[in-house]
Design a protein around this motif. Sequence first.
Motif, PDB file in Angstrom:
ATOM      1  N   ILE A 221       0.820  -1.133   0.138  1.00 24.34           N
ATOM      2  CA  ILE A 221       0.071  -0.237   0.018  1.00 24.34           C
ATOM      3  C   ILE A 221       0.841   1.216   0.098  1.00 24.34           C
ATOM      4  N   ASN A 222       1.861   1.362   0.779  1.00 22.26           N
ATOM      5  CA  ASN A 222       2.759   2.345   0.577  1.00 22.26           C
ATOM      6  C   ASN A 222       3.468   2.561  -0.641  1.00 22.26           C
ATOM      7  N   PHE A 223       3.714   1.414  -1.451  1.00 19.87           N
ATOM      8  CA  PHE A 223       4.290   1.309  -2.765  1.00 19.87           C
ATOM      9  C   PHE A 223       3.353   2.071  -3.707  1.00 19.87           C
ATOM     10  N   ALA A 224       2.191   1.690  -3.377  1.00 19.10           N
ATOM     11  CA  ALA A 224       1.043   2.218  -4.268  1.00 19.10           C
ATOM     12  C   ALA A 224       0.864   3.818  -4.346  1.00 19.10           C
ATOM     13  N   ILE A 225       0.811   4.388  -2.822  1.00 19.83           N
ATOM     14  CA  ILE A 225       0.640   5.675  -2.508  1.00 19.83           C
ATOM     15  C   ILE A 225       1.774   6.524  -3.208  1.00 19.83           C
ATOM     16  N   VAL A 226       3.024   6.081  -3.013  1.00 19.97           N
ATOM     17  CA  VAL A 226       4.240   6.957  -3.136  1.00 19.97           C
ATOM     18  C   VAL A 226       4.406   6.886  -4.605  1.00 19.97           C
ATOM     19  N   SER A 227       4.023   5.594  -5.343  1.00 21.37           N
ATOM     20  CA  SER A 227       4.466   5.705  -6.946  1.00 21.37           C
ATOM     21  C   SER A 227       3.637   6.779  -7.652  1.00 21.37           C
ATOM     22  N   ALA A 228       2.472   6.545  -7.055  1.00 22.09           N
ATOM     23  CA  ALA A 228       1.550   7.466  -7.750  1.00 22.09           C
ATOM     24  C   ALA A 228       1.534   8.832  -7.496  1.00 22.09           C
ATOM     25  N   GLY A 229       2.065   9.243  -6.166  1.00 20.63           N
ATOM     26  CA  GLY A 229       2.245  10.841  -5.803  1.00 20.63           C
ATOM     27  C   GLY A 229       3.583  11.136  -6.477  1.00 20.63           C
ATOM     28  N   LEU A 230       4.784  10.085  -6.415  1.00 21.81           N
ATOM     29  CA  LEU A 230       5.930  10.725  -6.986  1.00 21.81           C
ATOM     30  C   LEU A 230       5.920  10.791  -8.331  1.00 21.81           C
ATOM     31  N   GLY A 231       5.214   9.694  -9.011  1.00 15.82           N
ATOM     32  CA  GLY A 231       5.152  10.037 -10.500  1.00 15.82           C
ATOM     33  C   GLY A 231       4.490  11.305 -11.253  1.00 15.82           C
ATOM     34  N   PHE A 232       3.290  11.399 -10.187  1.00 17.97           N
ATOM     35  CA  PHE A 232       2.817  12.879 -10.445  1.00 17.97           C
ATOM     36  C   PHE A 232       3.625  13.947 -10.440  1.00 17.97           C
ATOM     37  N   THR A 233       4.197  14.344  -9.085  1.00 13.96           N
ATOM     38  CA  THR A 233       5.021  15.441  -8.846  1.00 13.96           C
ATOM     39  C   THR A 233       6.154  15.424  -9.496  1.00 13.96           C
ATOM     40  N   ALA A 234       6.957  14.389  -9.473  1.00 13.73           N
ATOM     41  CA  ALA A 234       8.276  14.518 -10.022  1.00 13.73           C
ATOM     42  C   ALA A 234       8.499  14.419 -11.521  1.00 13.73           C
ATOM     43  N   VAL A 235       7.657  13.924 -12.236  1.00 20.93           N
ATOM     44  CA  VAL A 235       7.762  13.676 -13.646  1.00 20.93           C
ATOM     45  C   VAL A 235       6.539  14.158 -14.629  1.00 20.93           C
ATOM     46  N   LEU A 236       5.293  13.632 -14.181  1.00 22.41           N
ATOM     47  CA  LEU A 236       4.088  13.815 -14.990  1.00 22.41           C
ATOM     48  C   LEU A 236       3.849  15.418 -14.715  1.00 22.41           C
ATOM     49  N   LEU A 237       3.949  15.806 -13.668  1.00 21.99           N
ATOM     50  CA  LEU A 237       3.558  17.583 -13.534  1.00 21.99           C
ATOM     51  C   LEU A 237       4.510  18.491 -14.135  1.00 21.99           C
ATOM     52  N   PRO A 238       5.931  18.182 -13.977  1.00 18.57           N
ATOM     53  CA  PRO A 238       6.944  18.934 -14.600  1.00 18.57           C
ATOM     54  C   PRO A 238       6.605  18.891 -16.081  1.00 18.57           C
ATOM     55  N   ASN A 239       6.341  17.872 -16.611  1.00 21.34           N
ATOM     56  CA  ASN A 239       6.078  17.438 -18.124  1.00 21.34           C
ATOM     57  C   ASN A 239       4.938  18.446 -18.628  1.00 21.34           C
ATOM     58  N   GLN A 240       4.014  18.444 -17.748  1.00 23.83           N
ATOM     59  CA  GLN A 240       2.858  19.038 -18.264  1.00 23.83           C
ATOM     60  C   GLN A 240       2.876  20.530 -18.182  1.00 23.83           C
ATOM     61  N   LEU A 241       3.610  21.126 -17.019  1.00 20.87           N
ATOM     62  CA  LEU A 241       3.843  22.354 -16.880  1.00 20.87           C
ATOM     63  C   LEU A 241       4.835  22.921 -17.995  1.00 20.87           C
ATOM     64  N   THR A 242       5.812  22.295 -18.317  1.00 22.15           N
ATOM     65  CA  THR A 242       6.687  22.693 -19.245  1.00 22.15           C
ATOM     66  C   THR A 242       5.866  22.843 -20.565  1.00 22.15           C
ATOM     67  N   LEU A 243       5.101  21.868 -21.219  1.00 17.61           N
ATOM     68  CA  LEU A 243       4.639  21.789 -22.321  1.00 17.61           C
ATOM     69  C   LEU A 243       3.408  23.120 -22.293  1.00 17.61           C
TER      70      LEU A 243
END
Length: 426
Positions: free
Chosen positions: A36-58
């Motif tokens: 469960i900790n894996f699930a929460i952190v992978s979703a949260g960090l995938g969002f904040t560290a990779v997907l969000l910077p990509n989205q805001l850059t575009l």
Amino acid sequence: MSMSPDVSPVTAPGAPISARISAPAGPALMPFLALINFAIVSAGLGFTAVLLPNQLTLLDADNKVSNLALVSSVSILAAVIVQPLVGALSDRTRSRWGRRSPWMLAGGLLMAAALSGIGLLQSVALILLLACLVQTGSALIGAPLAAIMADRYEVNRRGMVSAFIGLGLNCGYAAGVIIAGVLAFNLPLAYASFGAGLALLVISFLVVARDRPNTEMVLEPFSFGKFLLSFWINPVKHPNFAWAFVSRFLFILAFFIFQSYLFFIMSDYIGLSLTETNALIGLTGAASILPAIIAGYTTGWLSDKLGRRKIFLYIACGFTGAGYTVLIASPTVPALFVMTVLVGIGFGMYLASDAVIMTQVLPNLEGSAAKDLGILNLATLIGQSAAALVAAFAINLLGGYVSMFFVAIGIAVLGAVAVVPIRGVR
């Protein structure tokens, strides 16, 4: 099922709440705590560290650093408000499924829905709104989840439990950036994948970690005034709790200064292209998995065997500072991987010790574990929120990424110093 503070008659005002309201841990709970900790952190960090910077850059490349700081810091403030409230309410929840599960289910579904929707947005304001819902959902899961170790495990088993939680967290940090990096070419698909995966894993955890009914749990009559006052824990009366809060805040701040801006460190400091950054960011996460797991398990085993926790926090801070120093000396891809390994070791050691210390400094383990751990978890949330602002300040006003690393080193050292005054924990 009651998910609000109980206001029905109780057997006696002030009656003690049993330390074993929850069922003792079954053999499957420990690995599923990792899951469960894996699930929460992978979703949260995938969002904040990779997907969000990509989205805001575009969306707006010129203002990407400031926009990331805005979205990251403001959205985490939602969790800062929600988490201790949910912790306190879950302590008083009576249901067929126990105190914690109803809140975790609601949080998992909210976080999954918000993640799935965010990839369709083209507005920074709307992204910020859904990011707040993501963090709110995370807090709804996190506050009850933090209490499960104290609810269901004796203190002499918590080092190994903490190591399993650290395993899930460290694998989640790596998997989040790996999966997000692979799927970043299609942001709606990436966000929806994280949302669906999170919902599935939260539901699986709640099935396996099913608690016994607590509908007969004895509660004090609800008083709104006392409820609000319960969130103030006097640092003079409970100095260990206060120092544990400060130490966690500083260490998390030092770690997330790097983690929040890893994408921009790779693209702006090292000089990689957007495509190269997306391709390599997952590999940096993968490089940290094995060292972090070994460090976490070794620390968990040794801390239980030796009965010592604090020494491992000092060592963890040392590894973190060493990792940042490497990247200051050499802004290259090989140095980035060395730093990732060193910081991963430090973070693995820290998680395995810190989670146990948190359960040992609680003012009221039996009656308010989730609320008090929710307050301690504010140190994590505030640290993450402040990290984006501190990093942006250092980058924009103090001289760039090198200044940011020096600031992070100083904060990590202060985090180690804050552990020293904690008494009653070796």
